[in-house]
Design an enzyme around this catalytic site. Structure first.
Site, PDB file in Angstrom:
ATOM      1  N   GLY A  69      -6.292  -2.509  -4.410  1.00 57.74           N
ATOM      2  CA  GLY A  69      -6.340  -1.075  -4.684  1.00 57.74           C
ATOM      3  C   GLY A  69      -6.142  -0.751  -6.159  1.00 57.74           C
ATOM      4  CB  THR A  70      -3.856  -2.129  -8.738  1.00 56.59           C
ATOM      5  OG1 THR A  70      -2.686  -1.882  -7.955  1.00 56.59           O
ATOM      6  CG2 THR A  70      -3.551  -1.906 -10.204  1.00 56.59           C
ATOM      7  CG  ASN A 141       2.222   5.827  -3.120  1.00 55.58           C
ATOM      8  OD1 ASN A 141       1.495   6.702  -3.608  1.00 55.58           O
ATOM      9  ND2 ASN A 141       3.150   5.226  -3.808  1.00 55.58           N
ATOM     10  CD  GLN A 171       0.273   3.941   1.217  1.00 57.18           C
ATOM     11  OE1 GLN A 171       0.527   3.969   2.420  1.00 57.18           O
ATOM     12  NE2 GLN A 171       0.683   2.962   0.440  1.00 57.18           N
ATOM     13  CB  SER A 191      -5.554  -1.600  -0.979  1.00 60.14           C
ATOM     14  OG  SER A 191      -4.831  -2.803  -1.023  1.00 60.14           O
ATOM     15  CG  HIS A 193      -1.779  -5.067   0.822  1.00 62.43           C
ATOM     16  ND1 HIS A 193      -0.462  -4.712   0.750  1.00 62.43           N
ATOM     17  CD2 HIS A 193      -2.349  -4.607  -0.325  1.00 62.43           C
ATOM     18  CE1 HIS A 193      -0.235  -4.080  -0.399  1.00 62.43           C
ATOM     19  NE2 HIS A 193      -1.368  -4.006  -1.059  1.00 62.43           N
ATOM     20  CB  THR A 229     -16.095 -17.044  -7.244  1.00 67.09           C
ATOM     21  OG1 THR A 229     -16.750 -17.745  -8.297  1.00 67.09           O
ATOM     22  CG2 THR A 229     -16.462 -17.656  -5.901  1.00 67.09           C
ATOM     23  CB  CYS A 317      16.112  -0.459 -11.756  1.00 65.47           C
ATOM     24  SG  CYS A 317      17.595  -0.659 -12.697  1.00 65.47           S
TER      25      CYS A 317
HETATM   26  N1  PLP Z   1      -2.732   3.321  -4.441  1.00 58.55           N
HETATM   27  C1  PLP Z   1      -1.796   3.639  -3.542  1.00 58.55           C
HETATM   28  C2  PLP Z   1      -1.709   5.029  -3.031  1.00 58.55           C
HETATM   29  C3  PLP Z   1      -0.917   2.646  -3.075  1.00 58.55           C
HETATM   30  O1  PLP Z   1       0.023   2.963  -2.190  1.00 58.55           O
HETATM   31  C4  PLP Z   1      -1.039   1.332  -3.589  1.00 58.55           C
HETATM   32  C5  PLP Z   1      -0.092   0.268  -3.160  1.00 58.55           C
HETATM   33  O2  PLP Z   1       1.088   0.499  -3.036  1.00 58.55           O
HETATM   34  C6  PLP Z   1      -2.047   1.060  -4.517  1.00 58.55           C
HETATM   35  C7  PLP Z   1      -2.870   2.078  -4.924  1.00 58.55           C
HETATM   36  C8  PLP Z   1      -2.246  -0.309  -5.067  1.00 58.55           C
HETATM   37  O3  PLP Z   1      -2.893  -1.139  -4.158  1.00 58.55           O
HETATM   38  P1  PLP Z   1      -2.777  -2.740  -4.280  1.00 58.55           P
HETATM   39  O4  PLP Z   1      -1.396  -3.088  -3.826  1.00 58.55           O
HETATM   40  O5  PLP Z   1      -3.826  -3.264  -3.371  1.00 58.55           O
HETATM   41  O6  PLP Z   1      -3.050  -3.096  -5.702  1.00 58.55           O
END
Ligand code: PLP
Length: 372
Positions: A69-70, A141, A171, A191, A193, A229, A317
């Site tokens: 996702g990032t 999230n 999310q 994403s 996971h 890849t 933190c």
């Molecule tokens: N965007 C949201 C709203 C998320 O909750 C998260 C993960 O916590 C991400 C992006 C990032 O996804 P990833 O963990 O697959 O990089």
């Protein structure tokens, strides 16, 4: 043990594991090659692309597989700005993947109301011809707030007609029909996971042949949009998890929504002074976010972990001092109270026993912390 941290990550669905295993063993080919072993991997990749496209409501050619996702969020924002120039605008409650990318690209941030819903007037005022991409998430999230994406799209089309609309649906996917809810967005990030797929794999929907500057240069995979890849097993696992999540979504939402209500109502009744964050009417069913003034989340999460309950908080933190979550700050929660917020996030594997454990241990541990 009760795992109430599904917003952080989810257990792998058995369907995803079963789909992945052959691609970690006998079908190990590189899908970019030409021989039989490669062709087998390529076929699986393209079937997964069709499955993902169906779940996200787009054409297969509009799916770009990413490393999560990032990366999908960064590709959306930096990809548009790198190609077209201009700058991004995002909401103040975005995940750091969007917020920090926006800041790095010289963009601006728009406020939200006390529920965490983006201020549409402020959004309109922040837009203009120099804005090339607007990013507003589908579901948050930390507090679970769902954004009115169709209204956001209307404001963007009116005030910055040339801008692309990106939505982070990371999310949302587990709970919402993203194909419908994000139909107005040009770019959509997910994403695996977060909905029972493996970690380190995700996708960005890029509608209508929109051109993006790639983040990752190399062999030109994914139509030059994301080199490297392919993670074939991960992609196949994501597709299987998506299909399973979509098939079970309606029943899961009802069952888990009822568990969440029992958990939230039970804790609000049992803990004097407890405050629920946000508005349940505009939240995904798996999110329960509460503040227990006088019981700091850092200490409470430690005791909960000892008691067998896994949960989390949005505070971080930073340089030795606890910093309250940027989401709660944007919603106007006072700093001291924001430091007392915890997120209990439920998922398809959550049971009545998990909720019972939380209802038993949280009130007792909050009371212990308040006694000092
Ligand atoms: N965007 C949201 C709203 C998320 O909750 C998260 C993960 O916590 C991400 C992006 C990032 O996804 P990833 O963990 O697959 O990089």
């Amino acid at each position: 043990m009760a795992y109430l941290d599904h917003a952080a990550t989810t257990p792998l669905r058995p369907e995803a594991l079963a789909a992945m295993l052959p691609f970690l063993t006998e079908h190990f080919g590189n899908p970019s090659g030409a021989h039989a072993v490669s062709r087998r991997a390529k076929q699986a990749l393209e079937e997964a692309r069709e499955e993902v496209a169906a779940a996200l409501g787009c054409a297969p050619g509009e799916v770009v597989f990413t490393g999560g996702g990032t990366e999908a969020d960064n590709l959306a924002l930096a990809g548009v700005v790198g190609r077209r120039g201009g700058r991004p605008v995002c909401s103040a409650v975005e995940h750091h993947a969007v917020l920090h990318a926006t800041e790095a690209l010289g963009g601006t941030v728009v406020g939200v109301d006390e529920r965490g819903v983006v201020d549409l007037d402020a959004l309109g005022a922040a837009l203009g011809p120099e804005v090339s991409v607007v990013s507003v998430m589908l579901a948050n999230n930390e507090v679970g707030t769902v954004q009115p994406l169709a209204q956001v799209a209307e404001v963007v089309r009116r005030c910055a007609p040339g801008a692309a609309l990106h939505t982070d649906a990371v999310q949302a996917f587990a709970w919402m029909d993203v194909a419908g809810a994000a139909a107005d967005a040009d770019l959509v990030a997910v994403s695996a996971h977060k909905f029972g797929g493996p970690k380190g794999v995700g996708a960005l929907v890029v509608r209508g042949g929109r051109k993006l500057a790639p983040l990752v240069h190399g062999g030109g995979q994914e139509q030059e949009r994301r080199s490297g890849t392919h993670n074939v097993a991960g992609i196949v696992g994501m597709a299987a998890a998506m299909t399973a999540a979509v098939a079970g979504r309606e029943t899961t939402n009802l069952r888990v929504g009822a568990l969440r209500d029992r958990l939230a109502d039970g804790l609000l009744a049992a803990v004097p002074g407890a405050v629920e964050t946000g508005d349940r009417a505009v939240k995904i069913p798996g999110n329960c976010h509460l503040r227990f003034p006088g019981a700091e989340s850092e200490a409470l999460l430690f005791l909960l972990d000892e008691a067998g309950l896994c949960a989390s908080a949005g505070s971080a933190c930073a340089s030795g001092a606890m910093e309250p979550s940027h989401v709660l700050a944007a919603m106007g929660v006072p700093r001291q109270e924001a430091l007392c917020g915890i997120r209990l996030s439920l998922g398809p594997t959550t049971t009545d026993d998990d909720v019972d454990l939380a209802l038993r241990v949280v009130p007792e541990l909050v009371a212990r912390l308040r006694r000092g």
